[in-house]
Design a protein around this motif. Structure first.
Motif, PDB file in Angstrom:
ATOM      1  N   PRO A 108       0.846  -1.270  -0.082  1.00 22.22           N
ATOM      2  CA  PRO A 108       0.009  -0.041   0.161  1.00 22.22           C
ATOM      3  C   PRO A 108       0.785   1.394  -0.204  1.00 22.22           C
ATOM      4  CG  PRO A 108      -0.874  -1.372   1.450  1.00 22.22           C
ATOM      5  CD  PRO A 108       0.336  -2.244   1.183  1.00 22.22           C
ATOM      6  N   LEU A 109       2.069   1.078   0.541  1.00 18.94           N
ATOM      7  CA  LEU A 109       2.919   2.494   0.403  1.00 18.94           C
ATOM      8  C   LEU A 109       3.789   2.584  -0.908  1.00 18.94           C
ATOM      9  CD1 LEU A 109       4.370   2.047   3.932  1.00 18.94           C
ATOM     10  CD2 LEU A 109       2.419   3.151   3.438  1.00 18.94           C
ATOM     11  N   LEU A 110       3.748   1.432  -1.971  1.00 17.46           N
ATOM     12  CA  LEU A 110       4.805   1.681  -2.972  1.00 17.46           C
ATOM     13  C   LEU A 110       4.533   2.987  -3.938  1.00 17.46           C
ATOM     14  CD1 LEU A 110       4.877  -1.953  -3.750  1.00 17.46           C
ATOM     15  CD2 LEU A 110       6.557  -0.672  -2.300  1.00 17.46           C
ATOM     16  N   GLY A 111       3.296   3.373  -4.085  1.00 12.59           N
ATOM     17  CA  GLY A 111       2.879   4.705  -4.811  1.00 12.59           C
ATOM     18  C   GLY A 111       3.343   5.657  -4.291  1.00 12.59           C
ATOM     19  N   ASP A 112       3.327   5.962  -2.940  1.00 14.32           N
ATOM     20  CA  ASP A 112       3.632   6.956  -2.171  1.00 14.32           C
ATOM     21  C   ASP A 112       5.392   7.310  -2.292  1.00 14.32           C
ATOM     22  OD1 ASP A 112       1.072   7.760  -1.684  1.00 14.32           O
ATOM     23  OD2 ASP A 112       1.192   7.221   0.469  1.00 14.32           O
ATOM     24  N   PHE A 113       5.885   5.932  -2.187  1.00 13.70           N
ATOM     25  CA  PHE A 113       7.358   6.119  -2.405  1.00 13.70           C
ATOM     26  C   PHE A 113       7.914   6.513  -3.625  1.00 13.70           C
ATOM     27  CE2 PHE A 113      11.625   3.890  -2.895  1.00 13.70           C
ATOM     28  CZ  PHE A 113      12.162   4.292  -1.947  1.00 13.70           C
ATOM     29  N   CYS A 114       7.228   5.805  -4.534  1.00 14.78           N
ATOM     30  CA  CYS A 114       7.634   6.217  -6.014  1.00 14.78           C
ATOM     31  C   CYS A 114       7.290   7.651  -6.556  1.00 14.78           C
ATOM     32  CB  CYS A 114       6.883   5.176  -7.131  1.00 14.78           C
ATOM     33  SG  CYS A 114       7.534   3.576  -6.760  1.00 14.78           S
ATOM     34  N   ALA A 115       6.272   8.262  -5.595  1.00 13.08           N
ATOM     35  CA  ALA A 115       5.991   9.565  -5.954  1.00 13.08           C
ATOM     36  C   ALA A 115       6.895  10.585  -5.446  1.00 13.08           C
ATOM     37  CB  ALA A 115       4.771   9.905  -5.543  1.00 13.08           C
ATOM     38  N   VAL A 116       7.645  10.024  -4.511  1.00 14.84           N
ATOM     39  CA  VAL A 116       8.796  10.686  -3.768  1.00 14.84           C
ATOM     40  C   VAL A 116       9.940  10.557  -4.465  1.00 14.84           C
ATOM     41  CG1 VAL A 116      10.112  11.257  -1.483  1.00 14.84           C
ATOM     42  CG2 VAL A 116       7.590  10.897  -1.544  1.00 14.84           C
ATOM     43  N   TYR A 117      10.356   9.319  -4.953  1.00 15.25           N
ATOM     44  CA  TYR A 117      11.544   8.908  -5.469  1.00 15.25           C
ATOM     45  C   TYR A 117      11.403   8.736  -7.090  1.00 15.25           C
ATOM     46  CZ  TYR A 117      13.046   9.304  -0.710  1.00 15.25           C
ATOM     47  OH  TYR A 117      13.222   9.889   0.639  1.00 15.25           O
ATOM     48  N   TYR A 280      29.033  -0.213   3.667  1.00 16.61           N
ATOM     49  CA  TYR A 280      28.448   0.700   2.866  1.00 16.61           C
ATOM     50  C   TYR A 280      27.139   0.463   2.646  1.00 16.61           C
ATOM     51  CZ  TYR A 280      27.580   3.319  -1.647  1.00 16.61           C
ATOM     52  OH  TYR A 280      26.959   3.978  -2.740  1.00 16.61           O
ATOM     53  N   LEU A 281      26.368   1.532   2.979  1.00 12.33           N
ATOM     54  CA  LEU A 281      24.859   1.648   2.779  1.00 12.33           C
ATOM     55  C   LEU A 281      24.333   2.495   1.583  1.00 12.33           C
ATOM     56  CD1 LEU A 281      22.125   0.774   3.878  1.00 12.33           C
ATOM     57  CD2 LEU A 281      21.951   2.813   5.515  1.00 12.33           C
ATOM     58  N   PRO A 282      23.988   2.065   0.524  1.00 10.23           N
ATOM     59  CA  PRO A 282      23.720   2.805  -0.687  1.00 10.23           C
ATOM     60  C   PRO A 282      22.495   3.576  -0.458  1.00 10.23           C
ATOM     61  CG  PRO A 282      23.905   0.515  -1.213  1.00 10.23           C
ATOM     62  CD  PRO A 282      24.038   0.443   0.259  1.00 10.23           C
ATOM     63  N   ASN A 283      22.467   4.852  -1.023  1.00 14.32           N
ATOM     64  CA  ASN A 283      21.486   5.753  -0.876  1.00 14.32           C
ATOM     65  C   ASN A 283      20.191   5.326  -0.903  1.00 14.32           C
ATOM     66  OD1 ASN A 283      20.701   8.366  -0.080  1.00 14.32           O
ATOM     67  ND2 ASN A 283      20.627   9.240  -2.153  1.00 14.32           N
ATOM     68  N   LYS A 284      19.812   4.427  -2.028  1.00 10.46           N
ATOM     69  CA  LYS A 284      18.460   3.918  -2.189  1.00 10.46           C
ATOM     70  C   LYS A 284      18.124   2.914  -1.174  1.00 10.46           C
ATOM     71  CE  LYS A 284      20.498  -0.052  -5.278  1.00 10.46           C
ATOM     72  NZ  LYS A 284      20.566  -0.669  -6.385  1.00 10.46           N
ATOM     73  N   VAL A 285      18.945   2.346  -0.387  1.00 10.07           N
ATOM     74  CA  VAL A 285      18.617   1.392   0.665  1.00 10.07           C
ATOM     75  C   VAL A 285      18.290   2.428   1.921  1.00 10.07           C
ATOM     76  CG1 VAL A 285      19.179  -0.131   2.025  1.00 10.07           C
ATOM     77  CG2 VAL A 285      19.791  -0.400  -0.145  1.00 10.07           C
ATOM     78  N   ARG A 286      19.146   3.497   2.047  1.00  7.44           N
ATOM     79  CA  ARG A 286      18.809   4.393   3.114  1.00  7.44           C
ATOM     80  C   ARG A 286      17.204   5.191   3.268  1.00  7.44           C
ATOM     81  NH1 ARG A 286      19.149   9.598   3.885  1.00  7.44           N
ATOM     82  NH2 ARG A 286      20.271   9.738   1.848  1.00  7.44           N
ATOM     83  N   VAL A 287      17.119   5.557   1.946  1.00  8.06           N
ATOM     84  CA  VAL A 287      15.955   6.290   1.773  1.00  8.06           C
ATOM     85  C   VAL A 287      14.647   5.301   1.867  1.00  8.06           C
ATOM     86  CG1 VAL A 287      16.910   8.009   0.404  1.00  8.06           C
ATOM     87  CG2 VAL A 287      15.908   6.187  -1.033  1.00  8.06           C
ATOM     88  N   MET A 288      14.755   4.027   1.605  1.00  2.00           N
ATOM     89  CA  MET A 288      13.712   3.025   1.716  1.00  2.00           C
ATOM     90  C   MET A 288      13.366   2.787   3.227  1.00  2.00           C
ATOM     91  SD  MET A 288      11.112   1.352   0.945  1.00  2.00           S
ATOM     92  CE  MET A 288      11.130   0.992  -1.030  1.00  2.00           C
TER      93      MET A 288
END
Length: 297
Positions: A108-117, A280-288
């Motif tokens: 249910p959160l994937l749409g909101d996440f994709c809108a931000v990123y 090393y924590l990639p930025n894409k993982v950190r934001v998720m």
């Protein structure tokens, strides 16, 4: 200490010569030789044995390489992390979670996440198997557990708790249930995990612990299917709170022991974000991770 000089030293040591490194980096071999000589002068030690036909590390050079190579890797990771802090994440993020958690909490959160990123693509694998993150090339896993063991890195998203629930229809026609020990006279619906199938633990408001042996005729392999069976009046079951929160609010299910805290294993359980490397924590993982923590906690 010059980072370029250290980087060239490691590259030359691995390549076994100046020419290959110079060609790879579009440098003149004499430039590479001069930089290495400068490093040796600064350290006051010879790092390489040179002949007209070969180049090899000295004993001091081998010791220096063993110390410096991990430090250079760490410096590169630190630079990458610093440059990515404010950078917009891009690429593909591969994420895995259990089917129930994926369906109820993440999807249910994937749409909101994709809108931000918008420049970040998601590849979500929802399965009840604990995938090997490295072998399956997973960037992130969400798992429900008391604690995470092994070499993986884990951060708790939120604490979880369980409830023993039944449908109003079942409660109306079954023998009364007032205390956890009353479950001894009921055929429970059981999740097909060993910890869920024999003994449920209960802690009351005063902290007193009680263990109740449970039994039943139906064992179901997935929490989503178990929830469906409970909703249909099949009997009491032990389910995670995130899975049945809406059902409890709507009255479709009833918490049989609101004054107790039940669990199949330990009372300190949580939802964990897990990733393969501490270095090393990639930025894409950190934001998720930050997004899920803000939306789920």
């Amino acid at each position: 200490m010059d980072f370029q000089a250290l980087d060239l030293f490691v590259a030359v040591a691995r390549a076994g010569g100046f020419a290959a490194v110079a060609k790879e980096r579009f440098l003149d071999p004499s430039t590479v030789s001069r930089i290495i000589a400068g490093l040796e002068a600064e350290l006051n030690v010879r790092l390489f044995q040179r002949t007209t036909r070969s180049l090899s590390l000295t004993e001091a050079g081998a010791l220096y390489l063993a110390r410096m190579e991990p430090l250079l890797d760490e410096m590169r990771r630190a630079a990458a992390e610093a440059s990515n802090v404010n950078a917009e994440p891009t690429g593909v993020l591969r994420l895995t979670a259990s089917v129930a958690f994926g369906v109820q909490q993440i999807a249910p959160l994937l749409g909101d996440f994709c809108a931000v990123y918008p420049r970040l693509k998601l590849d979500c694998v929802f399965t009840d198997a604990n995938l090997d993150l490295v072998q399956e090339r997973m960037d992130l896993a969400i798992r429900l557990a008391p604690a995470i063991e092994g070499d993986l890195v884990a951060t708790r998203l939120f604490s979880t708790r369980y409830h023993v629930v039944a449908s109003p229809d079942y409660i109306a026609r079954a023998a009364p249930i007032g205390e956890p020990r009353d479950l001894l006279t009921h055929r429970c619906l059981l999740l097909g995990l060993r910890a869920f199938r024999s003994t449920w633990k209960f802690k009351n408001a005063q902290g007193a612990l009680e263990e109740v042996s449970v039994d039943g005729d139906v064992v179901i392999s997935t929490p989503l299917a178990l929830r469906a069976a409970v909703l249909a009046g099949g009997g009491p079951a032990l389910l995670s709170g995130f899975l049945i929160a809406d059902d409890l609010r709507a009255g479709r299910l009833v918490d049989l022991f609101p004054d107790h805290r039940p669990t199949p294993t330990t009372f300190d359980t949580g939802a964990w974000a897990i990733y393969p490397s501490r270095a090393y924590l990639p930025n894409k993982v950190r934001v998720m991770i930050d997004f899920l923590r803000s939306r789920l906690s």
